[in-house]
Scaffold this active site. Structure first.
Site, short mmCIF file in Angstrom:
data_model
loop_
_atom_site.label_atom_id
_atom_site.label_comp_id
_atom_site.label_asym_id
_atom_site.label_seq_id
_atom_site.Cartn_x
_atom_site.Cartn_y
_atom_site.Cartn_z
N ARG A 67 -17.13 95.63 19.86
CA ARG A 67 -17.19 96.05 21.27
C ARG A 67 -18.65 95.97 21.62
O ARG A 67 -19.47 96.67 21.05
CB ARG A 67 -16.63 97.47 21.40
CG ARG A 67 -16.84 98.12 22.75
CD ARG A 67 -15.97 97.53 23.83
NE ARG A 67 -16.23 98.21 25.11
CZ ARG A 67 -17.13 97.77 26.00
NH1 ARG A 67 -17.83 96.68 25.78
NH2 ARG A 67 -17.31 98.45 27.13
N HIS A 70 -23.31 98.36 25.14
CA HIS A 70 -23.03 98.88 26.48
C HIS A 70 -23.43 100.34 26.56
O HIS A 70 -23.73 100.97 25.54
CB HIS A 70 -21.53 98.74 26.79
CG HIS A 70 -20.66 99.59 25.92
ND1 HIS A 70 -20.27 99.21 24.66
CD2 HIS A 70 -20.10 100.82 26.11
CE1 HIS A 70 -19.52 100.15 24.11
NE2 HIS A 70 -19.40 101.14 24.96
N HIS A 72 -22.49 104.12 29.11
CA HIS A 72 -21.64 104.73 30.12
C HIS A 72 -22.51 105.61 31.01
O HIS A 72 -23.11 106.57 30.54
CB HIS A 72 -20.55 105.57 29.45
CG HIS A 72 -19.80 104.81 28.40
ND1 HIS A 72 -18.94 103.79 28.72
CD2 HIS A 72 -19.81 104.88 27.05
CE1 HIS A 72 -18.44 103.28 27.60
NE2 HIS A 72 -18.95 103.92 26.57
N GLU A 77 -19.38 109.93 25.09
CA GLU A 77 -18.27 109.35 24.33
C GLU A 77 -18.13 110.05 22.99
O GLU A 77 -19.09 110.23 22.26
CB GLU A 77 -18.56 107.85 24.11
CG GLU A 77 -17.59 107.16 23.15
CD GLU A 77 -17.86 105.66 23.05
OE1 GLU A 77 -18.18 105.03 24.07
OE2 GLU A 77 -17.76 105.12 21.93
N HIS A 116 -24.77 101.83 23.02
CA HIS A 116 -24.20 101.72 21.67
C HIS A 116 -23.38 100.45 21.52
O HIS A 116 -23.07 99.77 22.50
CB HIS A 116 -23.34 102.96 21.37
CG HIS A 116 -22.35 103.29 22.43
ND1 HIS A 116 -22.68 104.07 23.52
CD2 HIS A 116 -21.05 102.95 22.60
CE1 HIS A 116 -21.63 104.19 24.30
NE2 HIS A 116 -20.61 103.52 23.77
N GLU A 139 -13.53 102.77 31.04
CA GLU A 139 -14.07 101.92 29.98
C GLU A 139 -14.31 100.51 30.51
O GLU A 139 -15.19 99.81 30.04
CB GLU A 139 -13.07 101.90 28.80
CG GLU A 139 -13.30 100.84 27.76
CD GLU A 139 -14.57 101.04 26.93
OE1 GLU A 139 -15.25 102.07 27.10
OE2 GLU A 139 -14.88 100.15 26.14
MN MN Z 1 -18.63 103.18 24.64
#
Ligand code: MN
Ligand code: MN
Length: 360
Positions: A67, A70, A72, A77, A116, A139
């Site tokens: 993933r 990115h 938030h 999280e 992260h 998300e």
């Molecule tokens: Mn995340």
């Protein structure tokens, strides 16, 4: 938690009707974002309108899939690893990076805005549940590194990094989200920065490697809040195991909303909303439910197998008030008058907190 006063003082139209709204969502049955055998499925206030304080994601990554980097903007999280292995790297505002490897039963916490990346480790897929301390978080609306670099003018990037503009030829033009590559090396590789300086608080906690904090005839509970996992200042995590027929007793949380994900088993969750309003939802593995702050509720294993439930709260300090404990703390005479029952009956009630009641 910035909107707590608003949430508490202004009636929420959704919760002010004659009936309580649904508080269940079948997360694993939803579609989400899929790449091969990797996926991200989310439940936010959009899918489950009652869940204004907490959002959740079920994510699976195949071997070699990450993933992408990115952050938030609007939520911290928290994660619980269900299966497989994950490697995370997170950077704090002091520039300190931490790379950790996770096994099933481990949790992580990334403060709001800290960037992260999540990588599947090894040759088995990994599956984990993410919790965010904001129900309006999505998300699929996070800030991704490819989205930013792909849309920033090359001249700006060239100046930023002291590189020729041609260095940015061929970079992804759109958000990558899931990136596919080789299976990461087992040893944590070097980074550009050189030797790592550990951040003041680690982002990793081995939740199920610890003894449960509570063991009862009908089940057990692991609970981790900021008193044990200091970086997790806005989320408390719980794993609740209930034997068939066992009941996590009627209770409420004075300071937090509650988000539940059934890992295994069949459970009945009840919610009490004052004014005679009472609602029950039947949950199976992969289903989510949500209890707003202060609302009465209970969780019962109604199946024939043991159940395991992952529970998240949007608070760094866990609090609950159990019905048995409330009753036990009041004068017998007050209770007798309140219920218009003889003191002899009142004296047969539990003298301390029940927490988990066994089946019989
Ligand atoms: Mn995340
Ligand atoms: Mn609860």
């Amino acid at each position: 938690m910035g909107d707590v006063s608003f949430q508490n003082n202004v009636p929420d139209p959704l919760l002010s009707g004659k009936e309580l709204p649904t508080f269940k969502f079948e997360l694993e049955k939803s579609k989400g974002k899929v790449l091969g055998n990797s996926f991200g499925k989310e439940v936010t206030a959009e899918q489950l309108p009652i869940s204004k304080g907490i959002a959740g994601v079920s994510m699976q990554l195949e071997p070699g899939v990450m993933r992408e980097l990115h952050w938030h903007a609007t939520a911290a999280e928290w994660a619980f690893v269900l299966k497989g292995r994950v490697r995370t790297t997170v950077i704090n505002p002091a520039g300190q990076g931490e790379t950790n490897d996770f096994d099933p039963g481990d949790i992580w916490y990334f403060p709001r805005g800290h960037p992260h990346v999540l990588e599947c480790l090894g040759n088995e897929p990994t599956h984990f549940i993410l919790i965010f301390d904001n129900g309006y978080f999505s998300e699929f609306g996070t800030f991704s590194i490819t989205d930013w670099i792909g849309h920033a003018p090359k001249s700006l990037l060239a100046k930023n990094f002291g590189l020729p503009e041609s260095a940015f030829d061929g970079f992804p033009k759109q958000e990558v989200y899931f990136a596919r590559g080789a299976i990461p090396p087992e040893q944590i590789p070097e980074n550009l920065q050189g030797p790592r300086v550990a951040p003041p608080h680690t982002h990793k906690f081995r939740m199920l490697s610890e003894a449960p904090h509570g063991v009862f005839k009908g089940g057990r509970e692991w609970r981790v809040d900021s008193t044990r996992f200091p970086i997790s200042t806005t989320i408390t995590g719980v794993i609740l195991d209930l034997e068939p027929g066992a009941l996590r007793e009627l209770h409420w949380h004075p300071n937090a909303d509650e988000w539940q994900y059934v890992i295994e088993g069949d459970v009945s969750v009840t919610m009490f909303g004052a004014h005679g309003r009472f609602r029950t939802e039947l949950l199976h593995a992969g289903d989510v439910s949500y209890i707003p702050q202060g609302y009465g509720h209970s969780i019962e294993n109604v199946g024939s197998e043991p159940s395991r439930i992952l529970i998240g709260f949007n608070t760094g300090i866990y609090e609950s008030i159990d019905l048995s404990s409330w009753i036990a703390g009041n004068p017998v005479e007050v209770l007798a008058t309140n219920f218009n029952k003889p003191e002899s009956l009142i004296r047969s009630f539990p003298r301390k907190d029940v927490f988990i009641a066994p089946s019989e």
